[in-house]
Scaffold this active site. Structure first.
Site, PDB file in Angstrom:
ATOM      1  N   SER A  22       1.233  -1.020  -0.072  1.00  0.00           N
ATOM      2  CA  SER A  22      -0.068   0.064   0.017  1.00  0.00           C
ATOM      3  C   SER A  22       0.877   1.376   0.058  1.00  0.00           C
ATOM      4  CB  SER A  22      -1.033   0.099   1.385  1.00  0.00           C
ATOM      5  OG  SER A  22      -0.165   0.484   2.166  1.00  0.00           O
ATOM      6  N   ASP A  23       0.265   2.593  -0.294  1.00  0.00           N
ATOM      7  CA  ASP A  23       1.155   3.624   0.101  1.00  0.00           C
ATOM      8  C   ASP A  23       0.812   4.134   1.478  1.00  0.00           C
ATOM      9  OD1 ASP A  23       2.675   6.026  -0.237  1.00  0.00           O
ATOM     10  OD2 ASP A  23       1.639   6.538  -1.923  1.00  0.00           O
TER      11      ASP A  23
END
Ligand code: NOJ
Length: 763
Positions: free
Chosen positions: A307-308
């Site tokens: 994920s970011d």
């Protein structure tokens, strides 16, 4: 020198040694899937399966979580989060509660963390250390957008290789780079991190950067895992506003935004990062269409999707998940294997599986992907790889790296304009006033994301010029204003300095903080007080050379636009001042090309050369009932692909080898290019194509090839490209990519708006 090939890189063209590497790691292509059955890969798989069988749900959740490092040596702290303490981290690792740490490094501490992981945790799984090594670690190369101006993938491979050599010596295994977002709205600050507006060039550079970071052998001490980001469509944020909605059809996503990702995975990129944005209402962190159907099912990507930063909780904020637990279930089920920052995966995965809300098979597959990456870089065999103080000491500021930083910086400079041969300047017999907020400034040299660099060791323009000219130089350095605000008496001092000089070099533009992440701008202009400085200097009537500092294309006006010469210099990194001096005084002739179009006004954004034809294109200067704005025409101020040298270059007609070509045939397209000036030149010839009739209307032009050509004064060379049906393919309404029979226009040109057109028919 022909340094770039015509076609988008494909796995079939990879070197054999690269294939061997892919066989033993996670590979994205069919080629690698075949090789995956190799004995070493089989043994690795068996070991991973054995580990997965023994892991508790808590340990699995730990392997799916990477945390901000307790070692805070990054110059920024996004969202101002409190980092875990060193003791928290040691305790977590002892319990098998973390896959690794990112954005902080301290060899001694990371070695200790690793020791605890492999000696004191139950399953002895090594940690992975990651960071945003975007354009270098300590020694900084030009911002990625600037470096893309080289139109030179080999240069990008060499700088990312060098960055990997240095970063791995600081204990890092994994970089969150390259950013391969295609960006067509210059208001968006993160245009600075990619390779500009063009998907073809973006794909070429994405692959080169992956090859640089990962090298031929991922287990080699200087290799690090690459992460193609941000998957996907981030460059399409509405209005160029950071983190905004993305609403583009899948045909455009595939035609424009996905090719650099595909090229990165074909080049072997082991990881990708889900983008913050949504696409058509589905946040990328939980976007199954992107993360599973396209990435895994269609492209056969076997690597890891992370994920970011804290993006899992953002699923709740987006209004896509009901609560934290729901967000975790949705992200994992969609194919987001690992969470970056934040504790949500670790907190909720065990309960979600026990409650039957998340399949254990999905969790196991995500863990498998994480462990495969750790295996691929040899962490199980040598957990202390990259954690070697001797190697770090040996690599510190290696002269070859500094020389490469200077080479990359000068190759990134684009000469936009040079009326009357104002450049190059003479080293003697001419007095020069260097004016502007950046002439002696050291805090805006490196550019966005140079978070671990050493600004105090960056070379300023003044230092570079003084080193080039020696102690007797006739030059002055006057700021005139600050980057952010006027200076008391600044304008008067600048005008006075200009009056006394034969020529003025005006160094203006954006400071670091208004470019990069979270730095979208409404208006992409030079700040008003800097424009006031430019106008004041112009009143002296002295010839003016403008050097621009910027992380995006700018809308230039007034005295800046009207200067005799304009150099586009981005943020050039550690060797900035030396490289600028090389170019200003002609020790290096400029050769860079614009990877983004310069508009005439901010309000034209998004503004890119490969736009589609409308039903009412602007054919002449008349504005009535035409697709254009009232105030300005549609022509760029400076076009994509444009860049001058210190000589003059003439292009002959574009010639096609045959008027008709079959689907399996090859069209040769050629042109004669000559150096009509008095100095040697490095020309970047560009091949553009237009599909006249299509099931989805096609861009007015699309870049399909580049050739680097060295030309001595008076020399002429034939430049030749080959086009095949595959190069003419476009994404059809049914999402399949292929070429249609019909008429194609081609140009060999020095920019996206130049060149002479020729045509052929694909039968
Ligand atoms: C947020 C950025 O979007 C991403 O590019 C970066 O890798 C992470 N933060 C980690 O620093």
């Amino acid at each position: 020198m022909d340094s770039a090939s015509l076609k988008t890189p494909s796995p079939a063209r990879s070197a054999p040694s690269r294939r061997a590497f892919l066989a033993g790691s996670v590979a994205a292509t069919a080629l690698c899937a075949r090789a995956w059955a190799a004995p070493r890969a089989k043994a690795a798989d068996l070991h991973i399966e054995h580990l997965i069988r023994r892991m508790t749900l808590e340990e699995k959740a730990g392997q799916l979580s990477i945390f901000r490092s307790p070692v805070a040596n990054m110059r920024i702290n996004p969202l101002g989060r409190r980092d875990p303490t060193r003791n928290d981290a040691l305790a977590d690792v002892r319990l098998g509660g973390a896959a690794g740490y990112f954005n902080g490094f301290d060899l001694a501490f990371n070695r200790e963390l690793q020791r605890v992981a492999v000696e004191e945790s139950r399953l002895r799984i090594p940690l992975i250390f990651a960071a945003d090594v975007i354009h270098g670690l300590k020694i900084t190369f030009p911002i990625p957008l600037g470096e893309a101006s080289g139109f030179d993938p080999e240069l990008c491979r060499r700088t990312t290789r060098s960055a990997a050599e240095e970063a791995t010596s600081y204990g890092l295994h994994w970089t969150f780079a390259p950013a391969v977002d295609v960006a067509r709205d210059e208001r968006w600050g993160r245009v600075v991190e990619g390779a500009g507006e063009d998907p073809w060039l973006g794909a070429l550079i994405a692959a080169a950067r992956v090859r640089g970071y990962q090298g031929e052998d991922l287990r080699a001490p200087g290799s690090m895992v690459a992460c193609a980001k941000h998957f996907a469509g981030y460059g399409g944020v509405e209005g160029g506003m950071e983190y905004n909605t993305v609403d583009i059809p899948e045909t455009t996503l595939r035609q424009v935004h996905l090719p650099p990702f595909k090229a990165a995975f074909d080049a072997g990129a082991l990881t990708t990062m889900a983008a913050f944005n949504d696409v058509a209402g589905v946040p990328c962190t939980a976007n199954r269409r992107l993360l599973t159907e396209i990435l895994r099912d269609e492209w056969r990507f076997r690597g890891l999707a992370v994920s970011d930063f804290e993006a899992v909780i953002e699923l709740v904020i987006h209004g896509y998940a009901a609560d934290e637990k729901d967000a975790v279930a949705k992200a994992l089920a969609a194919g987001c294997d690992m969470s970056l920052g934040g504790d949500l995966y670790r907190q909720h995965i065990p309960a979600l599986v026990r409650e039957g809300r998340l399949s254990g098979t999905i969790v196991d597959e995500a863990v498998r992907r994480v462990l495969r990456v750790k295996k691929a870089i040899g962490l199980f065999d040598n957990p202390y790889r990259s954690l070697d103080a001797d190697r770090q000491a040996a690599i510190d500021r290696r002269p070859a790296m500094i020389a490469l930083a200077r080479e990359a910086a000068r190759k990134s400079v684009v000469l936009l304009k040079n009326d009357g041969g104002a450049l190059p300047l003479r080293k003697s017999g001419q007095s020069i006033a260097f004016v502007g907020p950046y002439v002696s400034d050291r805090s805006n040299v490196l550019g966005s994301w140079a978070v671990y660099a050493e600004p105090e060791r960056a070379v300023t323009l003044e230092e570079g010029v003084r080193a080039a000219l020696g102690p007797d130089a006739s030059c002055s350095f006057t700021p005139g204003c600050d980057p952010d605000k006027p200076l008391d008496g600044g304008l008067d001092a600048a005008v006075e300095a200009a009056r006394k000089a034969d020529v003025v070099v005006l160094y203006l533009g954006e400071r670091e903080r208004i470019t990069g992440e979270a730095a979208s701008r409404v208006s992409i202009v030079i700040p008003p007080h800097q424009m006031a400085l430019a106008e004041a200097v112009a009143t002296t009537g002295k010839p003016v050379v403008v050097i621009l500092k910027h992380g995006r294309a700018l809308a230039l006006t007034g005295a800046v636009r009207d200067a005799q010469a304009i150099l586009c210099s981005w943020f050039l990194g550690s060797e900035s001042g030396n490289a600028l001096a090389d170019v200003l005084f002609g020790d290096h002739a400029p050769r860079g090309r614009l990877p983004v179009s310069f508009p005439q006004a901010s309000g034209q954004e998004p503004f890119y050369y490969d736009h589609r034809t409308t039903g009412r294109p602007q054919m002449d200067d008349a504005a009535a009932f035409k697709a254009r704005y009232r105030e300005v025409t549609n022509e760029p101020l400076f076009a994509f692909g444009h860049g001058l040298s210190y000589s003059t270059i003439a292009y002959g007609s574009t010639i096609v080898g045959a008027p008709r070509v079959g689907r399996d045939g090859v069209v040769k397209v050629s042109a004669r290019i000559s150096n009509t000036g008095a100095r040697a030149a490095h020309e970047v010839a560009q091949l553009y194509v237009h599909t006249r009739v299509a099931a989805i209307t096609q861009p007015v032009r699309q870049l399909k090839g580049i050739r680097h050509v060295e030309l001595a004064p008076g020399e002429e060379k034939l430049v030749e490209f080959e086009l095949r049906a595959a190069d003419l393919a476009y994404v059809h309404p049914d999402l399949a990519a292929h070429a249609d029979a019909g008429v194609y226009d081609v140009w060999i040109a020095p920019s996206a708006i130049a060149g002479e057109k020729a045509s052929f028919i694909l039968v």
